[in-house]
Design a protein around this motif. Structure first.
Motif, short mmCIF file in Angstrom:
data_model
loop_
_atom_site.label_atom_id
_atom_site.label_comp_id
_atom_site.label_asym_id
_atom_site.label_seq_id
_atom_site.Cartn_x
_atom_site.Cartn_y
_atom_site.Cartn_z
N LEU A 188 -70.87 -11.59 14.74
CA LEU A 188 -70.14 -12.13 15.89
C LEU A 188 -70.38 -13.62 16.05
O LEU A 188 -69.43 -14.40 16.20
N SER A 189 -71.65 -14.01 16.01
CA SER A 189 -71.97 -15.43 16.19
C SER A 189 -71.39 -16.27 15.05
O SER A 189 -70.93 -17.40 15.26
N GLY A 190 -71.38 -15.70 13.84
CA GLY A 190 -70.82 -16.42 12.69
C GLY A 190 -69.34 -16.69 12.85
O GLY A 190 -68.87 -17.82 12.62
N PHE A 191 -68.60 -15.68 13.30
CA PHE A 191 -67.15 -15.86 13.49
C PHE A 191 -66.85 -16.80 14.66
O PHE A 191 -65.89 -17.55 14.63
N ILE A 192 -67.70 -16.73 15.69
CA ILE A 192 -67.51 -17.65 16.83
C ILE A 192 -67.71 -19.09 16.39
O ILE A 192 -66.92 -19.99 16.73
N ILE A 193 -68.76 -19.34 15.60
CA ILE A 193 -69.03 -20.69 15.11
C ILE A 193 -67.90 -21.18 14.21
O ILE A 193 -67.46 -22.33 14.30
N ALA A 194 -67.41 -20.28 13.34
CA ALA A 194 -66.30 -20.64 12.46
C ALA A 194 -65.06 -21.00 13.28
O ALA A 194 -64.34 -21.97 12.98
N ALA A 195 -64.80 -20.20 14.32
CA ALA A 195 -63.63 -20.45 15.16
C ALA A 195 -63.77 -21.77 15.92
O ALA A 195 -62.82 -22.55 16.01
N VAL A 196 -64.98 -22.03 16.43
CA VAL A 196 -65.22 -23.29 17.15
C VAL A 196 -65.02 -24.49 16.22
O VAL A 196 -64.39 -25.48 16.59
N GLY A 197 -65.56 -24.38 15.00
CA GLY A 197 -65.38 -25.46 14.03
C GLY A 197 -63.92 -25.72 13.72
O GLY A 197 -63.48 -26.87 13.63
N ILE A 199 -61.31 -25.00 15.65
CA ILE A 199 -60.65 -25.57 16.84
C ILE A 199 -61.00 -27.04 17.02
O ILE A 199 -60.13 -27.87 17.34
N VAL A 200 -62.26 -27.38 16.81
CA VAL A 200 -62.69 -28.79 16.94
C VAL A 200 -61.94 -29.67 15.95
O VAL A 200 -61.45 -30.76 16.30
N ILE A 204 -59.38 -32.70 17.00
CA ILE A 204 -59.57 -34.07 16.53
C ILE A 204 -58.31 -34.57 15.83
O ILE A 204 -57.87 -35.70 16.06
N TYR A 205 -57.73 -33.70 15.00
CA TYR A 205 -56.48 -34.08 14.32
C TYR A 205 -55.37 -34.33 15.34
O TYR A 205 -54.64 -35.32 15.26
N LYS A 206 -55.23 -33.42 16.30
CA LYS A 206 -54.13 -33.49 17.25
C LYS A 206 -54.28 -34.67 18.22
O LYS A 206 -53.29 -35.33 18.56
N LEU A 207 -55.50 -34.97 18.62
CA LEU A 207 -55.70 -35.98 19.66
C LEU A 207 -55.98 -37.38 19.13
O LEU A 207 -55.63 -38.37 19.77
N PHE A 208 -56.61 -37.47 17.95
CA PHE A 208 -57.09 -38.78 17.52
C PHE A 208 -56.46 -39.31 16.23
O PHE A 208 -56.58 -40.50 15.92
#
Length: 210
Positions: A188-197, A199-200, A204-208
């Motif tokens: 669970l924590s692994g997939f959450i971290i992957a998803a967060v990465g 999204i980040v 960054i691509y979309k905003l900057f």
């Protein structure tokens, strides 16, 4: 019914174990096989993105001059000019490297351009006299690394290396994802971290990114 269900469960369990074992094997050994090339592309990505951090990439320009056999260049019919002979002359006499990227013929002169990773050589030959000038520019180790990272002027063999490394990176990533599916405490924590990465990176691509 109970026995049949147990057998089915055992079959599924064995299949899962085999998949987990195969994923672990692939992840470990593909990572080791591709270690050097993955490390190279990681480091060269940094040097490429921050070329101003490195001072070892100063240009070294060398100039030479001389004459080629007049018969080689003073042909009324330009189709009779032996391009290969002229190219080999520069490779032998001046140890010119890189691939021939341009060979132009006009009424007065010939021009040759050789390109390689972090390397450029230009020569101009007077068709009436056979005299030539050769300028060789070496852009330094960092430029070589950066050009190899981009696959610029590096030939078909290196292009294959880039393709193979891309496939290996993909397989290492996929096998890692499959492997974490079998680690209950980290899944669970692994997939959450992957998803967060993910999204980040997207934000960054979309905003900057312009």
């Amino acid at each position: 019914m109970g026995k049949k269900q147990v057998k089915k469960d055992n079959g599924k369990g064995k299949a899962k174990k085999r998949l987990a074992g195969l994923s672990r094997w692939l992840h470990i050994y593909l990572s080791m096989v591709s270690f050097t090339i993955l490390l190279f592309f990681a480091v060269s990505g940094l040097t490429l993105n921050h070329a101003d951090w490195f001072t070892s990439g100063k240009e070294v320009v060398t100039k030479d001059s001389g004459s080629v056999n007049l018969k080689w260049v003073n042909q009324p019919d330009t189709n009779k000019i032996n391009k290969l002979q002229i190219v080999e002359f520069f490779r032998t006499k001046h140890e010119v490297k890189g691939a021939l990227s341009d060979f132009r013929i006009d009424d007065r002169e010939l021009s040759l351009t050789f390109n390689g990773p972090g390397y450029l050589a230009d020569s101009f030959i007077d068709r009436e006299t056979g005299k030539y000038e050769l300028t060789t520019t070496r852009f330094g180790a960092v430029a070589v690394i950066n050009d190899l990272h981009k696959g610029r002027d590096s030939g078909k063999a290196w292009s294959w290396i880039i393709d193979i490394s891309a496939v290996l990176m993909t397989l290492v990533s996929i096998s890692g994802i499959i492997l974490i599916c079998f680690i209950k405490k980290k899944r669970l924590s692994g997939f959450i971290i992957a998803a967060v990465g993910t999204i980040v990176c997207y934000l960054i691509y979309k905003l900057f990114v312009p």
